[in-house]
Motif scaffolding. Structure first.
Motif, PDB file in Angstrom:
ATOM      1  N   PHE A 352       0.833  -1.201   0.000  1.00  0.00           N
ATOM      2  CA  PHE A 352       0.000   0.000   0.000  1.00  0.00           C
ATOM      3  C   PHE A 352       0.870   1.255   0.000  1.00  0.00           C
ATOM      4  CE2 PHE A 352      -3.322  -2.534   2.620  1.00  0.00           C
ATOM      5  CZ  PHE A 352      -3.753  -3.173   1.458  1.00  0.00           C
ATOM      6  N   GLU A 353       0.374   2.283  -0.614  1.00  0.00           N
ATOM      7  CA  GLU A 353       1.050   3.581  -0.554  1.00  0.00           C
ATOM      8  C   GLU A 353       0.996   4.105   0.882  1.00  0.00           C
ATOM      9  OE1 GLU A 353       2.750   5.532  -2.698  1.00  0.00           O
ATOM     10  OE2 GLU A 353       2.708   3.830  -4.067  1.00  0.00           O
ATOM     11  N   PRO A 354       2.109   4.595   1.414  1.00  0.00           N
ATOM     12  CA  PRO A 354       2.113   5.074   2.805  1.00  0.00           C
ATOM     13  C   PRO A 354       1.058   6.145   3.042  1.00  0.00           C
ATOM     14  CG  PRO A 354       4.346   4.932   1.954  1.00  0.00           C
ATOM     15  CD  PRO A 354       3.431   4.690   0.788  1.00  0.00           C
ATOM     16  N   ALA A 355       0.422   6.057   4.195  1.00  0.00           N
ATOM     17  CA  ALA A 355      -0.589   7.051   4.570  1.00  0.00           C
ATOM     18  C   ALA A 355       0.086   8.343   5.022  1.00  0.00           C
ATOM     19  CB  ALA A 355      -1.469   6.502   5.682  1.00  0.00           C
ATOM     20  N   ILE A 356      -0.583   9.451   4.826  1.00  0.00           N
ATOM     21  CA  ILE A 356      -0.088  10.753   5.290  1.00  0.00           C
ATOM     22  C   ILE A 356      -1.186  11.379   6.144  1.00  0.00           C
ATOM     23  CG2 ILE A 356       0.712  13.042   4.643  1.00  0.00           C
ATOM     24  CD1 ILE A 356       1.772  11.854   2.063  1.00  0.00           C
ATOM     25  N   SER A 357      -0.907  11.556   7.410  1.00  0.00           N
ATOM     26  CA  SER A 357      -1.887  12.143   8.328  1.00  0.00           C
ATOM     27  C   SER A 357      -1.558  13.610   8.564  1.00  0.00           C
ATOM     28  CB  SER A 357      -1.878  11.377   9.656  1.00  0.00           C
ATOM     29  OG  SER A 357      -2.242  10.026   9.454  1.00  0.00           O
ATOM     30  N   PRO A 358      -2.544  14.428   8.864  1.00  0.00           N
ATOM     31  CA  PRO A 358      -2.292  15.856   9.093  1.00  0.00           C
ATOM     32  C   PRO A 358      -1.499  16.071  10.379  1.00  0.00           C
ATOM     33  CG  PRO A 358      -4.565  15.308   9.647  1.00  0.00           C
ATOM     34  CD  PRO A 358      -3.978  14.084   8.993  1.00  0.00           C
ATOM     35  N   PRO A 359      -0.776  17.173  10.479  1.00  0.00           N
ATOM     36  CA  PRO A 359      -0.027  17.468  11.709  1.00  0.00           C
ATOM     37  C   PRO A 359      -0.947  17.593  12.913  1.00  0.00           C
ATOM     38  CG  PRO A 359       0.673  18.893   9.910  1.00  0.00           C
ATOM     39  CD  PRO A 359      -0.568  18.198   9.444  1.00  0.00           C
ATOM     40  N   ALA A 360      -0.424  17.238  14.066  1.00  0.00           N
ATOM     41  CA  ALA A 360      -1.207  17.342  15.300  1.00  0.00           C
ATOM     42  C   ALA A 360      -1.475  18.808  15.626  1.00  0.00           C
ATOM     43  CB  ALA A 360      -0.451  16.672  16.440  1.00  0.00           C
ATOM     44  N   GLU A 361      -2.657  19.046  16.143  1.00  0.00           N
ATOM     45  CA  GLU A 361      -3.007  20.411  16.534  1.00  0.00           C
ATOM     46  C   GLU A 361      -2.508  20.739  17.935  1.00  0.00           C
ATOM     47  OE1 GLU A 361      -7.162  20.998  16.066  1.00  0.00           O
ATOM     48  OE2 GLU A 361      -7.175  20.541  13.915  1.00  0.00           O
ATOM     49  N   ALA A 362      -2.489  19.744  18.819  1.00  0.00           N
ATOM     50  CA  ALA A 362      -2.013  19.974  20.194  1.00  0.00           C
ATOM     51  C   ALA A 362      -0.507  19.751  20.260  1.00  0.00           C
ATOM     52  CB  ALA A 362      -2.735  19.029  21.160  1.00  0.00           C
ATOM     53  N   GLY A 363       0.116  20.316  21.290  1.00  0.00           N
ATOM     54  CA  GLY A 363       1.533  20.090  21.531  1.00  0.00           C
ATOM     55  C   GLY A 363       2.425  21.129  20.885  1.00  0.00           C
ATOM     56  N   ASP A 364       3.654  21.211  21.411  1.00  0.00           N
ATOM     57  CA  ASP A 364       4.658  22.156  20.924  1.00  0.00           C
ATOM     58  C   ASP A 364       5.715  21.364  20.157  1.00  0.00           C
ATOM     59  OD1 ASP A 364       6.741  23.894  20.499  1.00  0.00           O
ATOM     60  OD2 ASP A 364       6.720  24.743  22.513  1.00  0.00           O
ATOM     61  N   PRO A 365       5.740  21.450  18.826  1.00  0.00           N
ATOM     62  CA  PRO A 365       6.694  20.640  18.053  1.00  0.00           C
ATOM     63  C   PRO A 365       8.151  20.989  18.333  1.00  0.00           C
ATOM     64  CG  PRO A 365       5.548  22.215  16.633  1.00  0.00           C
ATOM     65  CD  PRO A 365       4.859  22.245  17.961  1.00  0.00           C
ATOM     66  N   ARG A 366       8.417  22.227  18.749  1.00  0.00           N
ATOM     67  CA  ARG A 366       9.815  22.583  19.032  1.00  0.00           C
ATOM     68  C   ARG A 366      10.303  21.871  20.291  1.00  0.00           C
ATOM     69  NH1 ARG A 366      11.009  28.813  17.222  1.00  0.00           N
ATOM     70  NH2 ARG A 366       9.868  28.727  15.233  1.00  0.00           N
ATOM     71  N   ARG A 367       9.465  21.843  21.302  1.00  0.00           N
ATOM     72  CA  ARG A 367       9.822  21.069  22.495  1.00  0.00           C
ATOM     73  C   ARG A 367       9.876  19.583  22.160  1.00  0.00           C
ATOM     74  NH1 ARG A 367       9.032  22.007  27.745  1.00  0.00           N
ATOM     75  NH2 ARG A 367       7.676  20.184  27.858  1.00  0.00           N
ATOM     76  N   GLY A 368       8.959  19.149  21.312  1.00  0.00           N
ATOM     77  CA  GLY A 368       8.937  17.741  20.918  1.00  0.00           C
ATOM     78  C   GLY A 368      10.184  17.319  20.169  1.00  0.00           C
ATOM     79  N   ALA A 369      10.785  18.244  19.404  1.00  0.00           N
ATOM     80  CA  ALA A 369      12.008  17.920  18.663  1.00  0.00           C
ATOM     81  C   ALA A 369      13.135  17.530  19.614  1.00  0.00           C
ATOM     82  CB  ALA A 369      12.419  19.101  17.795  1.00  0.00           C
ATOM     83  N   GLY A 370      13.212  18.223  20.750  1.00  0.00           N
ATOM     84  CA  GLY A 370      14.229  17.868  21.739  1.00  0.00           C
ATOM     85  C   GLY A 370      13.968  16.510  22.360  1.00  0.00           C
ATOM     86  N   LEU A 371      12.702  16.234  22.658  1.00  0.00           N
ATOM     87  CA  LEU A 371      12.359  14.944  23.252  1.00  0.00           C
ATOM     88  C   LEU A 371      12.558  13.802  22.259  1.00  0.00           C
ATOM     89  CD1 LEU A 371       9.065  16.043  25.052  1.00  0.00           C
ATOM     90  CD2 LEU A 371      11.244  15.530  26.149  1.00  0.00           C
ATOM     91  N   TYR A 372      12.341  14.096  20.977  1.00  0.00           N
ATOM     92  CA  TYR A 372      12.413  13.033  19.968  1.00  0.00           C
ATOM     93  C   TYR A 372      13.836  12.567  19.693  1.00  0.00           C
ATOM     94  CZ  TYR A 372      11.618  10.421  15.696  1.00  0.00           C
ATOM     95  OH  TYR A 372      11.586   9.424  14.762  1.00  0.00           O
ATOM     96  N   ARG A 373      14.836  13.298  20.125  1.00  0.00           N
ATOM     97  CA  ARG A 373      16.222  12.881  19.861  1.00  0.00           C
ATOM     98  C   ARG A 373      16.483  11.475  20.385  1.00  0.00           C
ATOM     99  NH1 ARG A 373      18.209  18.490  21.922  1.00  0.00           N
ATOM    100  NH2 ARG A 373      17.987  19.766  20.062  1.00  0.00           N
ATOM    101  N   THR A 374      15.874  11.138  21.515  1.00  0.00           N
ATOM    102  CA  THR A 374      16.020   9.789  22.046  1.00  0.00           C
ATOM    103  C   THR A 374      15.345   8.778  21.119  1.00  0.00           C
ATOM    104  OG1 THR A 374      15.982  10.672  24.292  1.00  0.00           O
ATOM    105  CG2 THR A 374      15.601   8.316  24.037  1.00  0.00           C
TER     106      THR A 374
END
Length: 455
Positions: A352-374
């Protein structure tokens, strides 16, 4: 005077704490009682030196404390005292080193009849290899390491019957000696099982080894005792000590390198047929359905899909009382009759062609970028997944599903089953997200980074 008595009390208190402390060695489950003896000798020698030095210090403080009219006597050299100190120190060091060297010599000298197991470490998982009927390991070529050849076996015919253990779970026979050969695919690791009194470094480019005889049946935890990266604490495996006949049946049922190389091509038509019942919830093209909490499957790898379907079928997923969607999923997984059917439907979904979901409305992606490093070390910098760590792709998954799974991992609803080693690892990682806000932040980043919409 007060300082001298404080030193004396601290010394006696330390000795008393050592004698009555509840923190002792774990129960011994191998033949290495000599390890415990060596540890006890080390404790006695260092303890005696600790007591002697501190009591001597207290005596010096009392005997040579300041008194009016008295002057210190300067003596730059005392050969007799130096000779005694050299002799006593030498005896103490010999008492520390000699037992350890003797035990070490035995620790690395395996009996001829010992079973052999190869332990392979990589960031951040363990895998194992056993020789086949010829009793010989096939030669390893580091240049051959890739997703389709995870052990790096070259063209050596002796390796075709080697038994491969992809999961971090190893069985050992009770009462029979086993030699463990250790190698690393990336950085320095350390293989440790506390109950076995076994511990050894895995050095890239080298093969180290030791042996033991498991004596007590049960489950024992393998940990990496060398700081090997950001997910070092989650690098664990299980060793089960079982009866010899159980071990032999398990070993004979393991896939060989020849099986791995000659694995059949999946039947996509059969997979299409099996997927018919899945489509009702997950969509004809695997796009998912948020209204009934069915996540998209398009874009997930066949390896990950296969593993999850197996977990559902065996009850390692979908049996927790608080996992309603998982409980709904399990009956459908049980409709797949065998491993071939699981492989077929997983391969079909992967078309199947990969699904693409819309970006989340809640949360701070800049803070999330730091957490995602792990997370990136296992799931890729852009959530694309990493085959070597068996980390599935996250890019394209909807925010509601990612949040639910992270919360389930944090709360132990998912991943705590003994037969789900990667879930166990994920529980530890998810608990680094300390609250709901952190979960939403990292999900906000994931839903943007995979689509290139990150800020």
């Amino acid at each position: 005077m007060i300082i001298a008595w404080v030193v004396i009390l601290l010394t006696l208190g330390s000795v008393l704490f050592y004698l009555v402390s509840p923190w002792q060695l774990t129960p011994l489950a191998s033949n290495w009682g000599t390890m415990d003896t060596t540890i006890q000798i080390t404790a006695l020698v260092t303890g005696a030196v600790f007591v002697a030095v501190n009591l001597f210090l207290a005596w010096v403080i009392l005997r040579y404390r300041h008194r009016a009219g008295r002057r210190a006597d300067f003596e730059p050299e005392n050969k007799r005292l130096e000779g005694w100190l050299t002799l006593v120190t030498g005896v103490g060091i010999a008492a520390l080193l000699a037992p350890g060297l003797w035990v070490w010599g035995d620790f690395v000298r395996a009996p001829e009849e010992a079973h052999r197991v190869e332990v392979v470490g990589q960031q951040w998982r363990w895998s194992f290899r056993l020789p086949g009927e010829d009793g010989e390991f096939g030669r390893v070529d580091p240049r051959a390491l890739e997703a389709d050849n995870p052990f790096g076996l070259g063209e050596d015919p002796a390796g075709l019957d080697d038994r491969l253990v992809m999961e971090p779970r190893l069985l050992l026979p009770q009462g029979q000696p086993v030699q463990l050969r250790l190698r690393s695919k990336d950085v320095l690791h350390n293989f440790q099982v506390a109950n076995f009194r076994a511990k050894m470094d895995l050095v890239p480019g080298q093969v180290s080894h030791f042996w033991l005889t498991p004596t007590e049946p049960g489950d024992y935890q393998v940990v990496c005792a060398e700081l090997c990266g950001i997910a070092h604490f989650a690098m664990r495996a299980r060793i089960e000590v079982v009866a010899p006949e159980v071990f032999e049946a398990w070993r004979d049922g393991l896939p060989t390198q020849a099986d791995w190389l000659a694995r059949a091509n999946p039947d996509l038509e059969a997979g299409r047929t099996h997927y018919a019942s899945c489509a009702a919830c997950h969509g004809a093209s695997g796009g998912g359905n948020a209204a009934i909490q069915a996540p998209p499957l398009a874009g997930l790898t066949p390896d990950y899909l296969y593993r999850q379907l197996e977990l559902f079928r065996h009850g390692a997923r979908g049996t927790h009382a608080e996992d309603g969607p998982g409980q709904q999923m399990r009956p459908f997984a049980l409709q797949l009759p065998d491993e071939a059917a699981i492989g077929d439907v997983a391969a079909y979904i992967a078309t199947f062609e990969p699904a693409i979901s819309p970006p989340a409305e809640a949360g701070d992606p800049r803070r999330g970028a730091g957490l995602y490093r792990t997370c990136a070390h296992c799931h890729g910098a852009r959530g694309e997944g990493v085959a070597a760590t068996r980390g599935p792709p996250l890019a394209g998954l909807p925010d509601w599903y990612l949040i639910r799974q992270l919360e389930h991992f944090r709360e132990g609803i998912r991943g705590r089953h003994a037969d789900d080693p990667y879930g166990n690892q994920m529980v530890d990682m998810a608990q680094m997200l300390v609250n709901r806000r952190a979960v939403e932040d990292v999900v906000a980043h994931i839903t943007r980074v995979g689509t290139g919409t990150e800020e």
